[in-house]
Design a protein around this motif. Structure first.
Motif, PDB file in Angstrom:
ATOM      1  N   GLU A  62       1.262   3.442  12.871  1.00  0.00           N
ATOM      2  CA  GLU A  62       1.883   4.730  12.562  1.00  0.00           C
ATOM      3  C   GLU A  62       2.332   4.786  11.108  1.00  0.00           C
ATOM      4  O   GLU A  62       2.166   5.804  10.423  1.00  0.00           O
ATOM      5  CB  GLU A  62       3.067   4.969  13.496  1.00  0.00           C
ATOM      6  N   ASP A  63       2.922   3.689  10.619  1.00  0.00           N
ATOM      7  CA  ASP A  63       3.356   3.646   9.218  1.00  0.00           C
ATOM      8  C   ASP A  63       2.173   3.792   8.274  1.00  0.00           C
ATOM      9  O   ASP A  63       2.259   4.472   7.246  1.00  0.00           O
ATOM     10  CB  ASP A  63       4.082   2.324   8.931  1.00  0.00           C
ATOM     11  N   ALA A  64       1.050   3.132   8.603  1.00  0.00           N
ATOM     12  CA  ALA A  64      -0.138   3.215   7.757  1.00  0.00           C
ATOM     13  C   ALA A  64      -0.692   4.639   7.727  1.00  0.00           C
ATOM     14  O   ALA A  64      -1.124   5.129   6.674  1.00  0.00           O
ATOM     15  CB  ALA A  64      -1.199   2.235   8.252  1.00  0.00           C
ATOM     16  N   ILE A  65      -0.669   5.314   8.870  1.00  0.00           N
ATOM     17  CA  ILE A  65      -1.141   6.701   8.926  1.00  0.00           C
ATOM     18  C   ILE A  65      -0.239   7.602   8.106  1.00  0.00           C
ATOM     19  O   ILE A  65      -0.707   8.445   7.325  1.00  0.00           O
ATOM     20  CB  ILE A  65      -1.193   7.194  10.391  1.00  0.00           C
ATOM     21  N   ARG A  66       1.076   7.434   8.244  1.00  0.00           N
ATOM     22  CA  ARG A  66       2.018   8.269   7.480  1.00  0.00           C
ATOM     23  C   ARG A  66       1.865   8.050   5.977  1.00  0.00           C
ATOM     24  O   ARG A  66       2.048   8.976   5.187  1.00  0.00           O
ATOM     25  CB  ARG A  66       3.453   7.957   7.899  1.00  0.00           C
ATOM     26  N   ALA A  67       1.555   6.808   5.595  1.00  0.00           N
ATOM     27  CA  ALA A  67       1.459   6.490   4.168  1.00  0.00           C
ATOM     28  C   ALA A  67       0.276   7.191   3.507  1.00  0.00           C
ATOM     29  O   ALA A  67       0.302   7.443   2.302  1.00  0.00           O
ATOM     30  CB  ALA A  67       1.339   4.978   3.970  1.00  0.00           C
ATOM     31  N   THR A  68      -0.750   7.520   4.285  1.00  0.00           N
ATOM     32  CA  THR A  68      -1.957   8.128   3.706  1.00  0.00           C
ATOM     33  C   THR A  68      -2.088   9.613   4.021  1.00  0.00           C
ATOM     34  O   THR A  68      -2.878  10.309   3.372  1.00  0.00           O
ATOM     35  CB  THR A  68      -3.210   7.404   4.218  1.00  0.00           C
ATOM     36  N   ARG A 123      10.069   1.827   5.687  1.00  0.00           N
ATOM     37  CA  ARG A 123       9.553   1.765   7.069  1.00  0.00           C
ATOM     38  C   ARG A 123       9.108   3.121   7.590  1.00  0.00           C
ATOM     39  O   ARG A 123       8.126   3.222   8.324  1.00  0.00           O
ATOM     40  CB  ARG A 123      10.624   1.198   7.999  1.00  0.00           C
ATOM     41  N   ASP A 124       9.861   4.176   7.221  1.00  0.00           N
ATOM     42  CA  ASP A 124       9.526   5.498   7.757  1.00  0.00           C
ATOM     43  C   ASP A 124       9.065   6.476   6.678  1.00  0.00           C
ATOM     44  O   ASP A 124       8.729   7.619   6.978  1.00  0.00           O
ATOM     45  CB  ASP A 124      10.710   6.098   8.521  1.00  0.00           C
ATOM     46  N   GLY A 125       9.055   6.030   5.416  1.00  0.00           N
ATOM     47  CA  GLY A 125       8.559   6.887   4.348  1.00  0.00           C
ATOM     48  C   GLY A 125       9.482   8.025   3.973  1.00  0.00           C
ATOM     49  O   GLY A 125       9.061   8.974   3.302  1.00  0.00           O
ATOM     50  N   ARG A 133       0.833  -1.211   0.000  1.00  0.00           N
ATOM     51  CA  ARG A 133       0.000   0.000   0.000  1.00  0.00           C
ATOM     52  C   ARG A 133       0.861   1.251   0.000  1.00  0.00           C
ATOM     53  O   ARG A 133       0.582   2.223  -0.710  1.00  0.00           O
ATOM     54  CB  ARG A 133      -0.940   0.005   1.216  1.00  0.00           C
ATOM     55  N   PHE A 134       1.926   1.210   0.794  1.00  0.00           N
ATOM     56  CA  PHE A 134       2.801   2.378   0.878  1.00  0.00           C
ATOM     57  C   PHE A 134       3.501   2.609  -0.459  1.00  0.00           C
ATOM     58  O   PHE A 134       3.619   3.751  -0.925  1.00  0.00           O
ATOM     59  CB  PHE A 134       3.835   2.187   1.989  1.00  0.00           C
ATOM     60  N   ILE A 135       3.986   1.546  -1.092  1.00  0.00           N
ATOM     61  CA  ILE A 135       4.669   1.691  -2.379  1.00  0.00           C
ATOM     62  C   ILE A 135       3.713   2.260  -3.423  1.00  0.00           C
ATOM     63  O   ILE A 135       4.069   3.166  -4.197  1.00  0.00           O
ATOM     64  CB  ILE A 135       5.228   0.333  -2.845  1.00  0.00           C
ATOM     65  N   ALA A 136       2.477   1.743  -3.459  1.00  0.00           N
ATOM     66  CA  ALA A 136       1.497   2.226  -4.427  1.00  0.00           C
ATOM     67  C   ALA A 136       1.202   3.706  -4.206  1.00  0.00           C
ATOM     68  O   ALA A 136       1.139   4.503  -5.160  1.00  0.00           O
ATOM     69  CB  ALA A 136       0.212   1.408  -4.325  1.00  0.00           C
ATOM     70  N   HIS A 137       1.034   4.087  -2.931  1.00  0.00           N
ATOM     71  CA  HIS A 137       0.736   5.480  -2.606  1.00  0.00           C
ATOM     72  C   HIS A 137       1.922   6.386  -2.957  1.00  0.00           C
ATOM     73  O   HIS A 137       1.740   7.454  -3.552  1.00  0.00           O
ATOM     74  CB  HIS A 137       0.402   5.594  -1.114  1.00  0.00           C
ATOM     75  N   THR A 138       3.128   5.958  -2.612  1.00  0.00           N
ATOM     76  CA  THR A 138       4.318   6.768  -2.869  1.00  0.00           C
ATOM     77  C   THR A 138       4.601   6.873  -4.365  1.00  0.00           C
ATOM     78  O   THR A 138       4.925   7.956  -4.877  1.00  0.00           O
ATOM     79  CB  THR A 138       5.537   6.167  -2.151  1.00  0.00           C
ATOM     80  N   TRP A 139       4.482   5.745  -5.079  1.00  0.00           N
ATOM     81  CA  TRP A 139       4.760   5.759  -6.507  1.00  0.00           C
ATOM     82  C   TRP A 139       3.790   6.682  -7.243  1.00  0.00           C
ATOM     83  O   TRP A 139       4.176   7.383  -8.195  1.00  0.00           O
ATOM     84  CB  TRP A 139       4.690   4.357  -7.087  1.00  0.00           C
ATOM     85  N   GLY A 192      -1.249  13.618   4.173  1.00  0.00           N
ATOM     86  CA  GLY A 192      -0.699  14.537   3.188  1.00  0.00           C
ATOM     87  C   GLY A 192       0.684  15.029   3.564  1.00  0.00           C
ATOM     88  O   GLY A 192       1.149  14.863   4.698  1.00  0.00           O
ATOM     89  N   ARG A 193       1.349  15.646   2.604  1.00  0.00           N
ATOM     90  CA  ARG A 193       2.693  16.177   2.828  1.00  0.00           C
ATOM     91  C   ARG A 193       2.672  17.203   3.958  1.00  0.00           C
ATOM     92  O   ARG A 193       1.839  18.116   3.985  1.00  0.00           O
ATOM     93  CB  ARG A 193       3.217  16.809   1.544  1.00  0.00           C
ATOM     94  N   GLY A 194       3.577  17.046   4.905  1.00  0.00           N
ATOM     95  CA  GLY A 194       3.668  17.963   6.027  1.00  0.00           C
ATOM     96  C   GLY A 194       2.672  17.680   7.148  1.00  0.00           C
ATOM     97  O   GLY A 194       2.679  18.377   8.164  1.00  0.00           O
ATOM     98  N   MET A 195       1.822  16.656   6.976  1.00  0.00           N
ATOM     99  CA  MET A 195       0.789  16.360   7.961  1.00  0.00           C
ATOM    100  C   MET A 195       1.011  15.012   8.647  1.00  0.00           C
ATOM    101  O   MET A 195       0.205  14.603   9.476  1.00  0.00           O
ATOM    102  CB  MET A 195      -0.593  16.351   7.280  1.00  0.00           C
ATOM    103  N   LYS A 196       2.068  14.310   8.294  1.00  0.00           N
ATOM    104  CA  LYS A 196       2.267  12.940   8.789  1.00  0.00           C
ATOM    105  C   LYS A 196       2.420  12.895  10.307  1.00  0.00           C
ATOM    106  O   LYS A 196       1.755  12.109  10.989  1.00  0.00           O
ATOM    107  CB  LYS A 196       3.488  12.317   8.103  1.00  0.00           C
ATOM    108  N   THR A 197       3.315  13.713  10.846  1.00  0.00           N
ATOM    109  CA  THR A 197       3.542  13.697  12.295  1.00  0.00           C
ATOM    110  C   THR A 197       2.289  14.094  13.059  1.00  0.00           C
ATOM    111  O   THR A 197       1.921  13.463  14.055  1.00  0.00           O
ATOM    112  CB  THR A 197       4.697  14.641  12.656  1.00  0.00           C
ATOM    113  N   ALA A 198       1.604  15.125  12.583  1.00  0.00           N
ATOM    114  CA  ALA A 198       0.394  15.588  13.259  1.00  0.00           C
ATOM    115  C   ALA A 198      -0.694  14.512  13.223  1.00  0.00           C
ATOM    116  O   ALA A 198      -1.421  14.319  14.201  1.00  0.00           O
ATOM    117  CB  ALA A 198      -0.118  16.876  12.607  1.00  0.00           C
ATOM    118  N   ALA A 199      -0.793  13.805  12.109  1.00  0.00           N
ATOM    119  CA  ALA A 199      -1.807  12.755  11.985  1.00  0.00           C
ATOM    120  C   ALA A 199      -1.542  11.620  12.961  1.00  0.00           C
ATOM    121  O   ALA A 199      -2.467  11.092  13.595  1.00  0.00           O
ATOM    122  CB  ALA A 199      -1.848  12.229  10.553  1.00  0.00           C
TER     123      ALA A 199
END
Length: 372
Positions: free
Chosen positions: A322-328, A160-162, A73-79, A330-337
């Motif tokens: 945490e990894d799943a949340i970061r993967a989805t 692992r950490d995006g 899922r992370f690879i698909a989202h990042t790609w 938005g940019r700059g919102m990962k830590t806050a999410a």
């Protein structure tokens, strides 16, 4: 001399690691499987194919588990976000260069060209991936011999950490780096075995010569002798003594783990059994560990034991969430999410805390502050 980009970081730190071992031993490395699977996933997604995780796992003799699904899922989202940066991408690109008495060969995860810029990406699936700078430089050397690109943009994607780490080099910089490395290795070979200078350390576990390295053997023997003769109570030791004991113990632990892998590889090569003179035998014991996948099994489990009992059986890995949340996010919102989710889970009484204690050696804040 045969070199691989994936080991160039080792060759740079400790040049004798580039010499071929007298006995080649392939050590079993189950930790490499996640990386292999993620490379397959990227290739399918990048080429626009239909992703079938069951088939990918089956082809590699692995299992389509929650970890593979999460990374897919992370690879698909990042790609989807970064593919505009890699026009006409080529995946799993096998390259080889014969440069006099040195041969460099390896397979890059992704190679692309945008104008006069060569772009390369390498995926890392480990929990604490080391820098792939030397490895990516190696891929750049290989790709430049069939490209007229003037610049190289190399990217390491940590699954692992995006995090995306990127280096930008000029063509002449990369080729000069390669010339310097070749010269270093050639001078080492010319100097002879008695003049070899070793630099043992944490990187030794990746070395193909680990089982016959004289420097590593001497350090392990010294560490073992030091620990065997140790006869003191902790309260009688200075802080520096305690740090030395911990470092020596780690050296012996690494050597013991390497020895276990060596024996395992030898038994496997012999077909799973080796007879001993006293009637005993060495055997390769394989233990199956079965996991219940919640997704396909949730309805069966709920019917069998009920939702309340099922809830008592389940725990959720904090890092994976945490990894799943970061993967989805938005940019700059990962830590806050992640922080918002953890706060809501804590308020719901869904977080428990356990403490694990272990000895380690770290830098003090004062030491960190004076370094640049």
């Amino acid at each position: 001399m045969n070199l691989r980009p994936s080991r160039l970081h080792l060759n740079v730190v400790c040049p004798p690691s580039a010499l071929p071992p007298n006995v080649r031993i392939e050590r079993p490395n189950p930790d490499s499987m996640p990386g292999t699977l993620t490379h397959d996933v990227l290739t399918v997604i990048g080429r626009g194919g239909q992703l079938d995780l069951d088939a990918i796992a089956h082809n590699r003799g692995a299992v389509n588990d929650a970890e593979l699904q999460r990374m897919a899922r992370f690879i698909a989202h990042t790609w989807d976000r970064i593919k505009p940066l890699f026009p006409e991408p080529q995946f799993e690109v096998r390259m080889e260069l014969e440069d006099g008495d040195v041969t460099l060969a390896g397979t890059a995860d992704l190679v692309s060209t945008a104008g006069h810029e060569l772009r390369i990406m390498d995926l890392k699936s480990g929990w604490r991936p080391s820098s792939a700078e030397a490895q990516l430089r190696g891929y750049a050397v290989l790709a430049l011999h069939s490209s007229d690109a003037s610049t190289i943009r190399a990217t390491q994607l940590n699954l692992r950490d995006g995090i995306l780490d990127t280096w930008l080099w000029g063509r002449e910089d990369v080729l000069a780096w390669w010339d310097n490395l070749k010269q270093l290795l050639r001078e080492m070979v010319s100097a002879g075995a008695t003049a070899l200078l070793y630099h043992p350390g944490e990187h030794c576990r990746y070395c193909p010569r680990w089982h016959e390295c004289p420097a590593g053997a001497m350090l392990v023997r010294a560490a073992g002798a030091y620990l065997v003769q140790l006869d003191a109570e902790a309260g009688d030791l200075l802080p520096e003594d305690l740090a030395t004991i911990l470092e020596r113990a780690r050296q012996v632990e690494r050597a013991a783990e390497m020895a276990r892998r060596l024996v395992t590889a030898a038994i496997d090569a012999a077909g799973g059994r080796i007879a001993l003179a006293d009637g005993r035998e060495l055997r390769l014991v394989r233990q199956e560990v079965k996991k219940i996948l919640y997704g396909p099994g949730q309805h069966v489990l709920a019917d069998a034991i009920g939702p309340e009992a099922l809830a008592e059986c389940l725990t959720v890995g904090k890092t994976k969430v945490e990894d799943a949340i970061r993967a989805t996010a938005g940019r700059g919102m990962k830590t806050a999410a992640v922080q918002d989710l953890m706060r809501r889970l804590d308020e719901a009484g869904a977080i428990t805390t356990s403490v694990r204690e272990f000895a380690d050696i770290t830098r003090t804040p004062a030491q960190i502050g004076v370094e640049t």
